[in-house]
Design an enzyme around this catalytic site. Structure first.
Site, PDB file in Angstrom:
ATOM      1  N   PHE A 140      22.678 -51.359  22.262  1.00 41.93           N
ATOM      2  CA  PHE A 140      23.466 -50.904  23.402  1.00 41.93           C
ATOM      3  C   PHE A 140      24.674 -50.126  22.882  1.00 41.93           C
ATOM      4  CE2 PHE A 140      26.974 -51.203  26.400  1.00 41.93           C
ATOM      5  CZ  PHE A 140      26.362 -50.763  27.566  1.00 41.93           C
ATOM      6  N   ASP A 225      28.197 -48.976  15.117  1.00 40.64           N
ATOM      7  CA  ASP A 225      28.884 -49.290  16.372  1.00 40.64           C
ATOM      8  C   ASP A 225      29.451 -50.707  16.263  1.00 40.64           C
ATOM      9  OD1 ASP A 225      29.591 -50.110  18.920  1.00 40.64           O
ATOM     10  OD2 ASP A 225      27.880 -49.180  19.920  1.00 40.64           O
ATOM     11  N   LYS A 254      36.642 -52.188  22.881  1.00 38.22           N
ATOM     12  CA  LYS A 254      36.854 -53.537  23.400  1.00 38.22           C
ATOM     13  C   LYS A 254      38.204 -54.151  22.990  1.00 38.22           C
ATOM     14  CE  LYS A 254      32.507 -54.543  25.237  1.00 38.22           C
ATOM     15  NZ  LYS A 254      31.272 -53.936  24.770  1.00 38.22           N
TER      16      LYS A 254
HETATM   17  C1  PLP Z   1      30.646 -52.549  25.204  1.00 39.74           C
HETATM   18  C2  PLP Z   1      29.918 -51.759  24.200  1.00 39.74           C
HETATM   19  C3  PLP Z   1      29.869 -50.353  24.282  1.00 39.74           C
HETATM   20  C4  PLP Z   1      30.447 -49.571  25.438  1.00 39.74           C
HETATM   21  O1  PLP Z   1      31.815 -49.754  25.581  1.00 39.74           O
HETATM   22  P1  PLP Z   1      32.525 -49.367  26.970  1.00 39.74           P
HETATM   23  O2  PLP Z   1      33.985 -49.562  26.689  1.00 39.74           O
HETATM   24  O3  PLP Z   1      31.975 -50.292  27.992  1.00 39.74           O
HETATM   25  O4  PLP Z   1      32.183 -47.960  27.259  1.00 39.74           O
HETATM   26  C5  PLP Z   1      29.227 -49.677  23.265  1.00 39.74           C
HETATM   27  N1  PLP Z   1      28.660 -50.330  22.228  1.00 39.74           N
HETATM   28  C6  PLP Z   1      28.690 -51.678  22.122  1.00 39.74           C
HETATM   29  C7  PLP Z   1      28.075 -52.345  20.945  1.00 39.74           C
HETATM   30  C8  PLP Z   1      29.305 -52.435  23.110  1.00 39.74           C
HETATM   31  O5  PLP Z   1      29.308 -53.769  23.014  1.00 39.74           O
END
Ligand code: PLP
Length: 404
Positions: A140, A225, A254
């Site tokens: 994700f 990520d 986050k």
């Molecule tokens: C939450 C998340 C995102 C997206 O972040 P947003 O601030 O909601 O756009 C991308 N990658 C990972 C691994 C995430 O946990």
């Protein structure tokens, strides 16, 4: 006209259901305030928060250091685009750079995780000139069109097809599948070292090492990520630190500013120069968010939050392992590092999330049958145990009922 609203949770949920976009079903409480690891709903009931806004509230809610820094900065200077240098941004660049893996010496600041992914994808494209991106099943990376193209889950993608061309999704933690998917057009590989939304699944050390080697062999940029795994969540400052991994682009989000929206990309030397004006953001790196992010780093140092995450994570895992032993356990598998914990259940997770909320604990699902815990890193052992007791009792009760 002053609009005062009835704060009964049913009224608030009704308004949000009617006027909101309907993208998110509302849970049966409305939250009015929060302090530390405790939320208070509009009926005055307290809920222990093991979700922390998907891991954003690493310092918990309303940490005094963070509140003070944000308030003072709001009074001093909140808006200053990056056409001007400004003290808080320069200070954040310097301090954050020192926490990044060796060679990732530049930073791009934006306002969310998906924007960080979007920027990393653009930087990789500009640097290599190649449009191909390999991502992983179960991964994700966000909801904007580029980040969504990297995200595998059909339910997120299908309504928005066609997405950005050139993306493929291969089996996670499978080096042979990855090798087979590489083409001369591949410019980047994007990966979560521990998949969060995908069910708290860790890549193996051999896969991570192989990933770096494959990227080196083929001149492909490695985008890691760490939006969910970063900032101490896994018991090291970065999940990359567990493996001495040196990505080419590293995405943060986050927890980075403790609740003020912010994202960041750390940029490695292989990316090369970026053309002036080729990317940017109105709000990115604004002094208010930078002051919040600096307060986060202060609290991480003062309260040793990375070590806490590791220590408390070990404690939580030991308790959960003891509680869910044996073939008749309601938990099929326990996964995670630090305070990023996944319990793969033998039943669907939705009803359990509801039962826990009714009993006063806020947790997250990750896919259809994984219960995910991302408590604030400032949590003390007593509150952690309170939440774990609730989880253990609730899962055993549900299991007994299903068996009866
Ligand atoms: C939450 C998340 C995102 C997206 O972040 P947003 O601030 O909601 O756009 C991308 N990658 C990972 C691994 C995430 O946990």
């Amino acid at each position: 006209m002053l609009l005062t609203i009835d704060t009964a949770s049913t009224t608030l949920r009704d308004i949000e259901r009617r006027i909101g976009p309907g993208l998110q079903p509302k849970r049966p409480r409305a939250i009015a305030s929060a302090d530390g690891v405790w939320l208070t709903d509009t009926e005055g009931e307290r809920v222990l928060d093991f979700a922390a806004g998907h891991g954003v509230a690493a310092l918990g809610h309303g940490h005094p250091r963070w509140v003070q820094a944000v308030s003072a900065q709001a009074a001093q200077l909140s808006v200053c685009t990056d056409t001007f240098a400004t003290p808080r941004r320069a200070e954040l660049y310097s301090r954050l750079q020192r926490l990044m893996p060796y060679g990732l010496d530049r930073l791009f600041l934006c306002n969310s995780g998906t924007e960080a992914v979007e920027a990393a994808l653009k930087f990789a494209r500009a640097s290599t000139g190649r449009p191909g991106v390999i991502a992983f099943q179960g991964g994700f990376h966000g909801r904007t069109l580029g980040a969504l193209s990297a995200t595998a889950r059909p339910a997120f993608r299908t309504p928005f097809l066609p997405l950005v061309p050139g993306f493929s999704h291969v089996r996670f933690d499978d080096l042979d599948a990855l090798r087979a998917a590489l083409t001369p057009e591949t410019g980047a590989i994007i990966v979560e070292l521990i998949q969060g939304e995908g069910g708290v699944r860790s890549a193996s050390p051999a896969f991570i090492q192989g990933l770096r080697e494959l990227c080196d062999e083929h001149g492909v940029l490695l985008i890691v990520d760490e939006i969910q795994t970063g900032y101490g969540r896994t018991g090291r400052f970065l999940a990359s630190d567990h493996h001495d991994l040196r990505p080419d682009l590293l995405c943060l989000g986050k927890a980075i500013a403790g609740g003020i929206p912010m994202g960041a990309v750390a940029i490695g030397d292989r990316v090369g120069e970026l053309a002036v004006g080729s990317h940017g953001s109105t709000f990115g790196g604004n002094p208010l968010a930078c002051a919040a992010a600096l307060a986060v780093l202060d609290v991480f140092e003062d309260e040793q939050l990375v070590n806490r995450s590791r220590r408390l994570g070990q404690h939580a895992m030991a308790r959960l392992r003891a509680a869910f032993r044996g073939p008749d356990s309601p938990v099929r598998a326990l996964r995670g590092e630090g305070l990023m914990i996944g319990l793969e259940l033998r039943q669907r997770v939705g009803p359990i999330v509801g039962q826990l909320l009714a009993r006063g604990l806020n947790v997250l699902p990750a896919g259809p049958n994984v219960l995910r815990l991302l408590p604030p890193l400032i949590i003390d052992r007593q509150d952690l145990d309170t939440g774990l007791d609730l989880i253990i009792a609730t899962l055993h009760d549900a299991h007994a009922e299903a068996g009866a």
